[in-house]
Design a protein around this motif. Structure first.
Motif, PDB file in Angstrom:
ATOM      1  N   PHE A 178       0.818  -1.214   0.000  1.00  0.00           N
ATOM      2  CA  PHE A 178       0.000   0.000   0.000  1.00  0.00           C
ATOM      3  C   PHE A 178       0.853   1.266   0.000  1.00  0.00           C
ATOM      4  O   PHE A 178       0.365   2.349  -0.306  1.00  0.00           O
ATOM      5  CB  PHE A 178      -0.947  -0.002   1.208  1.00  0.00           C
ATOM      6  CG  PHE A 178      -1.993  -1.081   1.151  1.00  0.00           C
ATOM      7  CD1 PHE A 178      -3.158  -0.890   0.422  1.00  0.00           C
ATOM      8  CD2 PHE A 178      -1.809  -2.289   1.795  1.00  0.00           C
ATOM      9  CE1 PHE A 178      -4.121  -1.878   0.349  1.00  0.00           C
ATOM     10  CE2 PHE A 178      -2.763  -3.294   1.732  1.00  0.00           C
ATOM     11  CZ  PHE A 178      -3.922  -3.093   1.000  1.00  0.00           C
ATOM     12  N   TYR A 179       2.136   1.123   0.356  1.00  0.00           N
ATOM     13  CA  TYR A 179       3.036   2.279   0.323  1.00  0.00           C
ATOM     14  C   TYR A 179       3.176   2.799  -1.109  1.00  0.00           C
ATOM     15  O   TYR A 179       3.074   4.004  -1.357  1.00  0.00           O
ATOM     16  CB  TYR A 179       4.409   1.901   0.885  1.00  0.00           C
ATOM     17  CG  TYR A 179       5.426   3.016   0.807  1.00  0.00           C
ATOM     18  CD1 TYR A 179       5.437   4.034   1.748  1.00  0.00           C
ATOM     19  CD2 TYR A 179       6.371   3.059  -0.215  1.00  0.00           C
ATOM     20  CE1 TYR A 179       6.357   5.066   1.685  1.00  0.00           C
ATOM     21  CE2 TYR A 179       7.301   4.087  -0.294  1.00  0.00           C
ATOM     22  CZ  TYR A 179       7.287   5.086   0.661  1.00  0.00           C
ATOM     23  OH  TYR A 179       8.213   6.110   0.582  1.00  0.00           O
ATOM     24  N   THR A 180       3.398   1.882  -2.044  1.00  0.00           N
ATOM     25  CA  THR A 180       3.533   2.269  -3.451  1.00  0.00           C
ATOM     26  C   THR A 180       2.249   2.899  -3.973  1.00  0.00           C
ATOM     27  O   THR A 180       2.270   3.902  -4.696  1.00  0.00           O
ATOM     28  CB  THR A 180       3.903   1.050  -4.304  1.00  0.00           C
ATOM     29  OG1 THR A 180       5.104   0.453  -3.797  1.00  0.00           O
ATOM     30  CG2 THR A 180       4.117   1.443  -5.756  1.00  0.00           C
ATOM     31  N   LEU A 181       1.111   2.298  -3.612  1.00  0.00           N
ATOM     32  CA  LEU A 181      -0.190   2.836  -4.033  1.00  0.00           C
ATOM     33  C   LEU A 181      -0.390   4.243  -3.484  1.00  0.00           C
ATOM     34  O   LEU A 181      -0.837   5.149  -4.206  1.00  0.00           O
ATOM     35  CB  LEU A 181      -1.305   1.912  -3.560  1.00  0.00           C
ATOM     36  CG  LEU A 181      -2.746   2.371  -3.835  1.00  0.00           C
ATOM     37  CD1 LEU A 181      -2.981   2.507  -5.338  1.00  0.00           C
ATOM     38  CD2 LEU A 181      -3.742   1.396  -3.223  1.00  0.00           C
ATOM     39  N   LYS A 182      -0.042   4.422  -2.229  1.00  0.00           N
ATOM     40  CA  LYS A 182      -0.206   5.732  -1.591  1.00  0.00           C
ATOM     41  C   LYS A 182       0.707   6.774  -2.240  1.00  0.00           C
ATOM     42  O   LYS A 182       0.318   7.929  -2.415  1.00  0.00           O
ATOM     43  CB  LYS A 182       0.112   5.614  -0.099  1.00  0.00           C
ATOM     44  CG  LYS A 182      -0.279   6.825   0.723  1.00  0.00           C
ATOM     45  CD  LYS A 182      -0.093   6.547   2.207  1.00  0.00           C
ATOM     46  CE  LYS A 182      -0.533   7.740   3.044  1.00  0.00           C
ATOM     47  NZ  LYS A 182      -0.372   7.477   4.486  1.00  0.00           N
ATOM     48  N   GLU A 183       1.916   6.333  -2.610  1.00  0.00           N
ATOM     49  CA  GLU A 183       2.848   7.234  -3.273  1.00  0.00           C
ATOM     50  C   GLU A 183       2.289   7.720  -4.611  1.00  0.00           C
ATOM     51  O   GLU A 183       2.432   8.896  -4.976  1.00  0.00           O
ATOM     52  CB  GLU A 183       4.188   6.519  -3.499  1.00  0.00           C
ATOM     53  CG  GLU A 183       4.966   6.244  -2.230  1.00  0.00           C
ATOM     54  CD  GLU A 183       5.578   7.506  -1.661  1.00  0.00           C
ATOM     55  OE1 GLU A 183       6.511   8.043  -2.268  1.00  0.00           O
ATOM     56  OE2 GLU A 183       5.099   7.956  -0.601  1.00  0.00           O
ATOM     57  N   LYS A 184       1.664   6.815  -5.356  1.00  0.00           N
ATOM     58  CA  LYS A 184       1.081   7.183  -6.649  1.00  0.00           C
ATOM     59  C   LYS A 184      -0.061   8.185  -6.479  1.00  0.00           C
ATOM     60  O   LYS A 184      -0.184   9.137  -7.254  1.00  0.00           O
ATOM     61  CB  LYS A 184       0.585   5.935  -7.372  1.00  0.00           C
ATOM     62  CG  LYS A 184       1.712   5.011  -7.855  1.00  0.00           C
ATOM     63  CD  LYS A 184       1.158   3.785  -8.560  1.00  0.00           C
ATOM     64  CE  LYS A 184       2.285   2.879  -9.047  1.00  0.00           C
ATOM     65  NZ  LYS A 184       1.772   1.663  -9.733  1.00  0.00           N
ATOM     66  N   LEU A 185      -0.883   7.977  -5.468  1.00  0.00           N
ATOM     67  CA  LEU A 185      -1.982   8.891  -5.203  1.00  0.00           C
ATOM     68  C   LEU A 185      -1.465  10.263  -4.786  1.00  0.00           C
ATOM     69  O   LEU A 185      -2.007  11.295  -5.187  1.00  0.00           O
ATOM     70  CB  LEU A 185      -2.895   8.315  -4.115  1.00  0.00           C
ATOM     71  CG  LEU A 185      -3.664   7.048  -4.494  1.00  0.00           C
ATOM     72  CD1 LEU A 185      -4.421   6.505  -3.286  1.00  0.00           C
ATOM     73  CD2 LEU A 185      -4.636   7.329  -5.642  1.00  0.00           C
TER      74      LEU A 185
END
Length: 448
Positions: free
Chosen positions: A67-74
C-alpha cells in the motif's frame, strides 16, 4: 563513491564460517530424523507465544508494504494538482569536529540544485579544522555558482547538537526545515523527493532513507544490512502516517509545526526521536520517503558502534518515559497504530532482547536434542528471501547488490547485532536505575 571493495581475508573467513554453519543447518534438516521431547516441545510453544506480539507486528507491516507504493502514486497525482514545488527549504548542517567530511556534505546539499534553498552550517565549537574549511569554502564560491542558494554560517561555543539546531532554527526562514549530519552525503534528488511528501498541512515531518555508505569491513556491511531492513519497514509505518523514529541524518519538518511544538529538547540525547514523537503527540502525521536518500558513515570499530547504540537506546528510553501518556492512548488526535502497536511493541521487544539468551537456548536445545532443524531452515529461508526482495525494491538496489551475497547468512549477522543491542540495553537500564545521564559520544571519522 565506490560501489565495490575486494573482500579482506578477515571478511572471507567470516563468510566461509557463516556459510558453513548455514549449509550444515540445511543438511541436517534434510537428513536428520526427528525425535520428540515433550518438555522441550512445551518450552518451544511457550517461546512462540512469547514472540507472537512481535511477529504479529511484522506480519501487519509486511501486509501494509504494497500500500506504500499505491499511496505514493496517489500523492503524486495530488502534487500535480498543487503548487508543491514552490515550497522553500532550509537545510541545517550541525557540525562538531567534522573536518573529514563537512565540505563533501555541504557540496552534496548544494549540488541537489533545489531552486529555493537555504543552507545553514552550525559549527558547535569544533576544535579541529572545521571552521577554517567552511569559511574558506564559502569565500571561494563563485557568485553565480549557486545563485539560488543562501549560505549562512554560525559559529558557537560547544553546547550540544540540540542547542546548535535550535540556534540554526532562529536563522531559518523557509517552509521546510531539513537536517543532515556533517558526515553524510545527500543524493541529488533527496530534497525534491522529500518535499513531495509534504502534500498536505497535516504532514508534520518526513524521514529520508539513510544508507550506510562505507562497506569495506564486516562491521560496516552488517550496519548496511541493518539499515536496509529497518528503513524498509518504515514504508509500512508511513502507510499509517506514523514514523516515530526520524533520524537527524535525514529529517525534514514543516517549519510552522516546529514553531508550534517548540525547540529541540536539550535534555534527551536523541533529540531527533524526541522531536518526531512530539510531533506525533501533537496530532500531526509523519511519513517516509524511500527515494530521498542520504548516505551516512557507520562506525568502523566495535567500540564506536557500541557507544552509538548506547546513545540510541538510552535516548529512546528517555523519550518513552517523557511520552508515556501516548502508550495505549485513547485521545482522538493520537494515531492508534502508534499508540497501540508501535510504542508498546517497541518496549516489549526490549524485554525480549533482555531474555534473548534464554529464548535462544530453548530454541537451539529443542533443535539439537530433537533433531528438528526444519523451523531453523524455514527462518533462514524467509529472512534471506525478504532481504533479497528489499534489495530489489530499494531505490539504490545497485549499491546494495553486495547484500545478496550475505542474505543466506543474515540470520547469523543479526545475532551479532543483537549482542551489540544487548550491551546497549543493559548499560541504558543501569544508567536509568542510577539516574545517570549520558553525554554525546564522538568517534573518529574516515569519510565517505
Amino acid at each position: 563513491m565506490k560501489n565495490w571493495h575486494p573482500p579482506s581475508k578477515q571478511n572471507v573467513l567470516i563468510l566461509s564460517v557463516f556459510y558453513a554453519i548455514t549449509i550444515a543447518a540445511f543438511y541436517l534438516a534434510a537428513t536428520s530424523i526427528n525425535s520428540q521431547n515433550e518438555n522441550l516441545a512445551i518450552a518451544r510453544t511457550f517461546i512462540c507465544i512469547l514472540l507472537l506480539p512481535i511477529l504479529s507486528k511484522y506480519i501487519l507491516q509486511l501486509i501494509a508494504l504494497p500500500f506504500y507504493t499505491l499511496k505514493e502514486k496517489l500523492q503524486h497525482k495530488s502534487n500535480q494538482k498543487t503548487n508543491q514545488s514552490t515550497l522553500s527549504v532550509s537545510v541545517i548542517i550541525p557540525a562538531y569536529n567534522e573536518e573529514v567530511g563537512i565540505i563533501k556534505t555541504l557540496k552534496s546539499v548544494l549540488n541537489t540544485g533545489y531552486k529555493k534553498l537555504e543552507v545553514i552550517i552550525v559549527n558547535d565549537g569544533s576544535t579541529d579544522n572545521t571552521h577554517q574549511l567552511v569559511t574558506n569554502f564559502i569565500s571561494e564560491i563563485k557568485e553565480n555558482e549557486y545563485d539560488n542558494t543562501r549560505i549562512k554560517y554560525l559559529q558557537l561555543n560547544n553546547g550540544g547538537k540540540a542547542r546548535a539546531l535550535n540556534k540554526a532554527l532562529k536563522l531559518a526562514s523557509n517552509d521546510i526545515i531539513m537536517t543532515i549530519d556533517g558526515d553524510c552525503l545527500m543524493d541529488k534528488n533527496a530534497i525534491s523527493n522529500t518535499v513531495k511528501r509534504f502534500n498536505c498541512d497535516k504532514v508534520g515531518a518526513v524521514a529520508g532513507n539513510v544508507i550506510v555508505g562505507n562497506k569495506s569491513k564486516a562491521i560496516e556491511v552488517i550496519q548496511q544490512l541493518e539499515y536496509l531492513c529497518g528503513f524498509f519497514l518504515r514504508r509500512a509505518d508511513s502507510v499509517f502516517n506514523s514514523v516515530f523514529i526520524i533520524g537527524g541524518a535525514a529529517a525534514a519538518y514543516r517549519r510552522n509545526v516546529l514553531l508550534e511544538v517548540g525547540d529541540f529538547c536539550t535534555d534527551i540525547v536523541t533529540e531527533d526521536i524526541e522531536m518526531s514523537t512530539r510531533i506525533l503527540a501533537a496530532g500531526y502525521n509523519t511519513r517516509y520517503a524511500a527515494n530521498a536518500v542520504t548516505y551516512t558513515e557507520g562506525p568502523s570499530t566495535w567500540r564506536s558502534l557500541c557507544a552509538q547504540r548506547l546513545r540510541w537506546k538510552f535516548g529512546r528510553f528517555q523519550t518513552f518515559i517523557k511520552f508515556q501518556n501516548l502508550f495505549f492512548s485513547k485521545h482522538k488526535q493520537h494515531n492508534k497504530y502508534l499508540t497501540w502497536l508501535l510504542l508498546p511493541i517497541a518496549v516489549y521487544a526490549e524485554f525480549i532482547l533482555l531474555i534473548e539468551v534464554v529464548v535462544l537456548a530453548v530454541f537451539f536445545s529443542y533443535t539439537f536434542i530433537c533433531n528438528d532443524y526444519v523451523p531453523l531452515v524455514m527462518l533462514i529461508t524467509l529472512m534471506a528471501t525478504l532481504i533479497m526482495l528489499q534489495v530489489f525494491f530499494d531505490s539504490k538496489k545497485h549499491f546494495h547488490k553486495n547484500l545478496l551475497l550475505i542474505a543466506p547468512i543474515a540470520w547469523l549477522l543479526f545475532l551479532v547485532v543483537d549482542v551489540v543491542e544487548f550491551q546497549a540495553l543493559f548499560r541504558s537500564l543501569k544508567r536509568l536505575y542510577k539516574k545517570e545521564n549520558l553525554q554525546w559520544q564522538k568517534w573518529v571519522r574516515i569519510g565517505l
